[in-house]
Write a protein that holds these residues in place. Structure first.
Motif, PDB file in Angstrom:
ATOM      1  N   SER A   5     -15.476 -27.830 -50.267  1.00 18.59           N
ATOM      2  CA  SER A   5     -15.611 -28.626 -51.297  1.00 18.59           C
ATOM      3  C   SER A   5     -16.741 -28.562 -52.626  1.00 18.59           C
ATOM      4  O   SER A   5     -17.845 -28.531 -51.688  1.00 18.59           O
ATOM      5  CB  SER A   5     -15.206 -29.529 -50.928  1.00 18.59           C
ATOM      6  OG  SER A   5     -15.959 -30.750 -51.860  1.00 18.59           O
ATOM      7  N   PRO A   6     -16.434 -27.761 -53.664  1.00 20.26           N
ATOM      8  CA  PRO A   6     -17.561 -28.217 -54.482  1.00 20.26           C
ATOM      9  C   PRO A   6     -18.342 -29.047 -54.745  1.00 20.26           C
ATOM     10  O   PRO A   6     -19.734 -29.486 -54.501  1.00 20.26           O
ATOM     11  CB  PRO A   6     -16.985 -27.856 -55.906  1.00 20.26           C
ATOM     12  CG  PRO A   6     -15.582 -28.365 -55.606  1.00 20.26           C
ATOM     13  CD  PRO A   6     -14.990 -27.755 -54.278  1.00 20.26           C
ATOM     14  N   PHE A   7     -17.492 -30.566 -53.989  1.00 16.54           N
ATOM     15  CA  PHE A   7     -18.302 -31.465 -54.677  1.00 16.54           C
ATOM     16  C   PHE A   7     -19.115 -31.859 -53.065  1.00 16.54           C
ATOM     17  O   PHE A   7     -20.002 -32.828 -53.729  1.00 16.54           O
ATOM     18  CB  PHE A   7     -16.862 -33.067 -53.954  1.00 16.54           C
ATOM     19  CG  PHE A   7     -17.433 -34.403 -55.043  1.00 16.54           C
ATOM     20  CD1 PHE A   7     -18.271 -34.600 -55.660  1.00 16.54           C
ATOM     21  CD2 PHE A   7     -17.442 -35.226 -54.002  1.00 16.54           C
ATOM     22  CE1 PHE A   7     -18.414 -35.787 -55.978  1.00 16.54           C
ATOM     23  CE2 PHE A   7     -18.352 -36.525 -53.796  1.00 16.54           C
ATOM     24  CZ  PHE A   7     -18.465 -36.663 -55.141  1.00 16.54           C
ATOM     25  N   GLU A   8     -18.540 -31.228 -51.938  1.00 10.64           N
ATOM     26  CA  GLU A   8     -19.467 -31.311 -50.910  1.00 10.64           C
ATOM     27  C   GLU A   8     -20.859 -31.262 -50.778  1.00 10.64           C
ATOM     28  O   GLU A   8     -22.147 -31.461 -51.031  1.00 10.64           O
ATOM     29  CB  GLU A   8     -18.810 -30.984 -49.780  1.00 10.64           C
ATOM     30  CG  GLU A   8     -19.793 -31.176 -48.514  1.00 10.64           C
ATOM     31  CD  GLU A   8     -18.898 -30.977 -47.487  1.00 10.64           C
ATOM     32  OE1 GLU A   8     -19.629 -31.102 -45.977  1.00 10.64           O
ATOM     33  OE2 GLU A   8     -18.007 -30.103 -47.341  1.00 10.64           O
ATOM     34  N   VAL A   9     -20.713 -29.701 -52.030  1.00 12.09           N
ATOM     35  CA  VAL A   9     -22.385 -28.892 -51.949  1.00 12.09           C
ATOM     36  C   VAL A   9     -22.768 -30.241 -53.348  1.00 12.09           C
ATOM     37  O   VAL A   9     -23.762 -30.030 -52.490  1.00 12.09           O
ATOM     38  CB  VAL A   9     -21.438 -27.608 -52.691  1.00 12.09           C
ATOM     39  CG1 VAL A   9     -23.054 -27.283 -52.167  1.00 12.09           C
ATOM     40  CG2 VAL A   9     -20.932 -27.249 -51.547  1.00 12.09           C
ATOM     41  N   GLU A  10     -22.310 -30.407 -54.247  1.00 12.25           N
ATOM     42  CA  GLU A  10     -22.985 -31.221 -55.276  1.00 12.25           C
ATOM     43  C   GLU A  10     -23.522 -32.379 -54.769  1.00 12.25           C
ATOM     44  O   GLU A  10     -25.007 -32.523 -54.812  1.00 12.25           O
ATOM     45  CB  GLU A  10     -21.976 -31.272 -56.496  1.00 12.25           C
ATOM     46  CG  GLU A  10     -21.535 -29.754 -57.578  1.00 12.25           C
ATOM     47  CD  GLU A  10     -19.831 -30.594 -57.940  1.00 12.25           C
ATOM     48  OE1 GLU A  10     -19.660 -29.694 -58.267  1.00 12.25           O
ATOM     49  OE2 GLU A  10     -20.139 -31.727 -58.255  1.00 12.25           O
ATOM     50  N   GLY A  11     -23.103 -32.880 -53.812  1.00 12.99           N
ATOM     51  CA  GLY A  11     -23.431 -34.071 -53.241  1.00 12.99           C
ATOM     52  C   GLY A  11     -25.061 -33.555 -52.394  1.00 12.99           C
ATOM     53  O   GLY A  11     -25.646 -34.629 -52.776  1.00 12.99           O
ATOM     54  N   ALA A  12     -24.570 -32.795 -51.978  1.00 10.87           N
ATOM     55  CA  ALA A  12     -26.232 -32.371 -50.668  1.00 10.87           C
ATOM     56  C   ALA A  12     -27.390 -32.182 -51.679  1.00 10.87           C
ATOM     57  O   ALA A  12     -27.801 -31.850 -51.608  1.00 10.87           O
ATOM     58  CB  ALA A  12     -25.316 -31.007 -50.049  1.00 10.87           C
ATOM     59  N   LEU A  13     -26.960 -31.204 -52.874  1.00  9.41           N
ATOM     60  CA  LEU A  13     -27.991 -31.222 -54.031  1.00  9.41           C
ATOM     61  C   LEU A  13     -28.670 -32.213 -54.308  1.00  9.41           C
ATOM     62  O   LEU A  13     -29.800 -32.104 -54.620  1.00  9.41           O
ATOM     63  CB  LEU A  13     -26.983 -30.184 -55.127  1.00  9.41           C
ATOM     64  CG  LEU A  13     -27.316 -28.303 -54.822  1.00  9.41           C
ATOM     65  CD1 LEU A  13     -25.902 -27.836 -55.820  1.00  9.41           C
ATOM     66  CD2 LEU A  13     -28.789 -27.573 -54.582  1.00  9.41           C
ATOM     67  N   MET A  14     -27.947 -32.935 -54.723  1.00  7.20           N
ATOM     68  CA  MET A  14     -27.587 -34.254 -55.139  1.00  7.20           C
ATOM     69  C   MET A  14     -29.375 -35.478 -54.684  1.00  7.20           C
ATOM     70  O   MET A  14     -29.430 -35.877 -55.013  1.00  7.20           O
ATOM     71  CB  MET A  14     -26.795 -35.246 -55.838  1.00  7.20           C
ATOM     72  CG  MET A  14     -25.824 -34.750 -56.967  1.00  7.20           C
ATOM     73  SD  MET A  14     -26.715 -34.725 -58.761  1.00  7.20           S
ATOM     74  CE  MET A  14     -27.116 -36.348 -59.013  1.00  7.20           C
ATOM     75  N   THR A  15     -29.125 -34.673 -52.925  1.00  5.84           N
ATOM     76  CA  THR A  15     -29.887 -35.727 -52.509  1.00  5.84           C
ATOM     77  C   THR A  15     -31.860 -35.258 -52.505  1.00  5.84           C
ATOM     78  O   THR A  15     -33.040 -35.746 -52.680  1.00  5.84           O
ATOM     79  CB  THR A  15     -29.405 -35.521 -51.232  1.00  5.84           C
ATOM     80  OG1 THR A  15     -29.514 -34.502 -50.628  1.00  5.84           O
ATOM     81  CG2 THR A  15     -28.389 -36.661 -51.294  1.00  5.84           C
ATOM     82  N   HIS A  16     -31.607 -33.940 -53.045  1.00  6.44           N
ATOM     83  CA  HIS A  16     -32.865 -33.328 -53.816  1.00  6.44           C
ATOM     84  C   HIS A  16     -33.343 -33.881 -54.554  1.00  6.44           C
ATOM     85  O   HIS A  16     -32.991 -34.301 -55.788  1.00  6.44           O
ATOM     86  CB  HIS A  16     -33.253 -31.806 -53.633  1.00  6.44           C
ATOM     87  CG  HIS A  16     -34.213 -30.988 -54.407  1.00  6.44           C
ATOM     88  ND1 HIS A  16     -34.861 -31.202 -55.031  1.00  6.44           N
ATOM     89  CD2 HIS A  16     -35.002 -30.771 -52.438  1.00  6.44           C
ATOM     90  CE1 HIS A  16     -36.032 -30.308 -54.654  1.00  6.44           C
ATOM     91  NE2 HIS A  16     -36.202 -30.086 -53.585  1.00  6.44           N
ATOM     92  N   GLU A  17     -34.950 -34.194 -54.545  1.00  8.55           N
ATOM     93  CA  GLU A  17     -35.961 -35.082 -55.722  1.00  8.55           C
ATOM     94  C   GLU A  17     -36.085 -34.434 -56.576  1.00  8.55           C
ATOM     95  O   GLU A  17     -36.378 -35.173 -57.729  1.00  8.55           O
ATOM     96  CB  GLU A  17     -36.799 -35.541 -54.239  1.00  8.55           C
ATOM     97  CG  GLU A  17     -38.031 -33.906 -54.386  1.00  8.55           C
ATOM     98  CD  GLU A  17     -39.129 -34.504 -54.083  1.00  8.55           C
ATOM     99  OE1 GLU A  17     -39.544 -35.706 -53.416  1.00  8.55           O
ATOM    100  OE2 GLU A  17     -39.527 -34.168 -53.836  1.00  8.55           O
ATOM    101  N   SER A  18     -35.803 -33.006 -57.408  1.00  9.43           N
ATOM    102  CA  SER A  18     -36.126 -32.654 -57.863  1.00  9.43           C
ATOM    103  C   SER A  18     -34.584 -32.616 -59.125  1.00  9.43           C
ATOM    104  O   SER A  18     -34.944 -32.191 -60.415  1.00  9.43           O
ATOM    105  CB  SER A  18     -36.180 -31.324 -58.582  1.00  9.43           C
ATOM    106  OG  SER A  18     -37.025 -31.505 -57.013  1.00  9.43           O
ATOM    107  N   ILE A  19     -33.101 -33.141 -58.516  1.00 17.55           N
ATOM    108  CA  ILE A  19     -32.467 -32.421 -59.678  1.00 17.55           C
ATOM    109  C   ILE A  19     -31.480 -33.974 -60.143  1.00 17.55           C
ATOM    110  O   ILE A  19     -31.689 -34.846 -59.452  1.00 17.55           O
ATOM    111  CB  ILE A  19     -30.629 -32.356 -58.269  1.00 17.55           C
ATOM    112  CG1 ILE A  19     -31.405 -31.111 -57.706  1.00 17.55           C
ATOM    113  CG2 ILE A  19     -29.731 -31.765 -58.714  1.00 17.55           C
ATOM    114  CD1 ILE A  19     -31.371 -30.494 -56.715  1.00 17.55           C
TER     115      ILE A  19
END
Length: 526
Positions: free
Chosen positions: A438-452
């Motif tokens: 799921s692209p949304f699952e990967v996006e959700g993981a990326l969004m937890t990074h403080e830089s994004i």
């Protein structure tokens, strides 16, 4: 008036009983006048406030304007209007006259409007003065377009709405429409390509108010609501027009684009009780240096999100900041409003909640059969607000509207206890090594990074033409892109998800392509 009923006192899905002779606009206005709300404020826009009595007169006057121009019942009128009092005036005035308004996205190009005028064969156009430049070169091309009305002080050779309204009578007899007559169109937002004219009936608006607005959202007469999502958008139309009018509440309208600064200004100035946003906006609000403080919005009791799935991290941070839950849900232009939603006190961030009573939900596998709990399937919906077709697009209508079921094009998983988790669009899903990602699952993981600030993940072929995830990333202000940061983001995802799901490529961009309603257009990235 429509009535909410249940055959066996709540054990079966609620049903809204609508009389055969029914006009949606007449109902939404008259129910308030009959309840004694003529002096109560219905709308507040950038220029002033308007009572329910004034709204009723404006709606009647506009009906007289259109019929006085020779428009007949079932004619179509395109509305390309900013969120001011003129939108509900023209939208409801058309419907009350039995004329079909087409609410157009105000952020499109001249080519888009050219297509929509030709596709719809609209006989009249009502356009905001600020948007006239997009129409100036094309209105003469369409022989079916007989009348142009400009909302503003300069008509550019066409009559101004204000002048026409002043000359029209404030009394109007509603057209004798039925609940099954065509009421209005919305063009789909085009997150997957060319917009489609989506056709709705007179019964549909009130169905969404009775099944979602009152029981799930909990809207009341004493509410003051503010929707950052615009009225031309199905989500915004319910938020800022149908729901408040259904109970006699007050709605704030904002003509400008919903930047963090513009939204903060309205939240602080007006102190709404209900705020409706989209995930991209919530992320931008949280990232803004002008971030809200809990003490500044003491009145706020409900927030909602739709348009696309809300990342869990954004939901949690918003609630921590303001002490208010975001009720994330999913709706569509085809279903008119939200049919899956989280509930107050039962919010589970990272999910889209449970089915809204009155709507049926099923997940269908590639074999055409329902999938088991925990398996990915295509979301299909049945319910009384489903559109009847896409105008002039027979094959796409047959593909989407399957008898009582409507295909959403979204992939979901249902948990054992009935919560639905978004997995992406059917055409966005990645199959990596034979396994769905799921692209949304990967996006959700990326969004937890403080830089994004924002992220979108799409499929990309490697040197061997094998599909792998690729991430497009927008960084927060002051953060610089680098190869080291790209590697750090890949590791960040690996630490949270199964290793095969991490993005093999990270590309830094200044912005992501989006529809006017805030949905990321992943097909453009692909």
């Amino acid at each position: 008036m429509p009535e909410l009923s249940s055959a066996d006192h709540g054990t079966s899905p609620p049903q809204v009983s609508i009389p055969r002779q029914y006009n949606a606009a007449y109902d939404l206005v008259q129910r308030n006048l009959q309840a004694g709300r003529a002096k109560k404020i219905a709308f507040i826009d950038d220029a002033g406030s308007y009572s329910y009595g004034e709204l009723g007169e404006r709606v009647n006057r506009f009906g007289n304007v259109l019929t006085g121009m020779g428009l007949e019942a079932e004619s179509r009128v395109m509305l390309c209007l900013l969120d001011t009092i003129d939108f509900p005036t023209a939208f409801l005035g058309s419907i009350q006259a039995g004329i079909v308004p087409i609410a157009a996205n105000t952020l499109l190009t001249t080519a888009d409007y050219d297509f929509m005028l030709g596709d719809s064969k609209a006989k009249a156009l009502v356009v905001s003065e600020a948007l006239w430049p997009q129409f100036a070169a094309i209105v003469g091309k369409h022989p079916t377009l007989k009348q142009v009305i400009v909302s503003g002080s300069a008509g550019n050779g066409h009559p101004c709405l204000g002048d026409l309204m002043k000359a029209a009578s404030p009394k109007f007899e509603p057209a004798p429409t039925t609940c099954d007559d065509i009421c209005f169109w919305l063009y789909s937002s085009g997150s997957t390509g060319t917009p489609k004219g989506t056709v709705h009936l007179h019964s549909h608006l009130i169905q969404t108010a009775e099944l979602y607005g009152k029981p799930i959202l909990g809207i009341r007469e004493d509410d003051l609501v503010f929707s950052a999502a615009k009225l031309f958008f199905a989500y915004g139309l319910g938020n800022g027009l149908t729901f408040p009018l259904s109970v006699g509440a007050t709605a704030i309208l904002m003509a400008e684009r919903p930047t963090p600064q513009a939204v903060f200004q309205r939240l602080r100035q007006h102190q709404p009780t209900i705020f409706y946003g989209v995930p991209t906006l919530y992320g931008a609000l949280l990232a803004s240096p002008d971030m809200l403080k809990r003490a500044e919005v003491k009145s706020l009791r409900v927030c909602t999100s739709a348009g696309e799935a809300l990342p869990a991290d954004i939901g949690r941070r918003w609630t921590e900041l303001l002490g208010v839950e975001i009720l994330d849900g999913i709706g569509s232009t085809e279903m008119l409003h939200i049919f899956l939603s989280n509930r107050a006190g039962e919010v589970r961030y990272g999910t889209t909640g449970k089915a809204v009573p009155g709507y049926g939900i099923r997940l269908i596998g590639e074999d055409g059969q329902p999938v088991a709990p925990g398996e990915i399937g295509e979301l299909q919906i049945s319910g009384p607000s489903a559109a009847v077709m896409y105008w002039n697009q027979r094959e796409k209508s047959r593909h989407t509207f399957l008898g009582e079921w409507t295909r959403s094009g979204d992939k979901y998983i249902e948990s054992e206890d009935g919560y639905f988790q978004y997995c992406g669009r059917s055409d966005d899903m990645l199959k990596v090594g034979g396994i769905y990602v799921s692209p949304f699952e990967v996006e959700g993981a990326l969004m937890t990074h403080e830089s994004i600030l924002e992220a979108a993940v799409v499929s990309h072929a490697d040197a061997d033409q094998l599909i792998k995830p690729k991430a497009y990333v927008v960084l927060k202000s002051g953060i610089k892109a680098s190869d080291a940061l790209a590697e750090e983001l890949k590791k960040h995802v690996k630490d949270q998800l199964a290793p095969y799901k991490y993005p093999r490529w990270v590309e830094f961009v200044s912005e992501l392509p989006k529809t006017a309603t805030g949905k990321i257009q992943r097909f453009k990235l692909r």
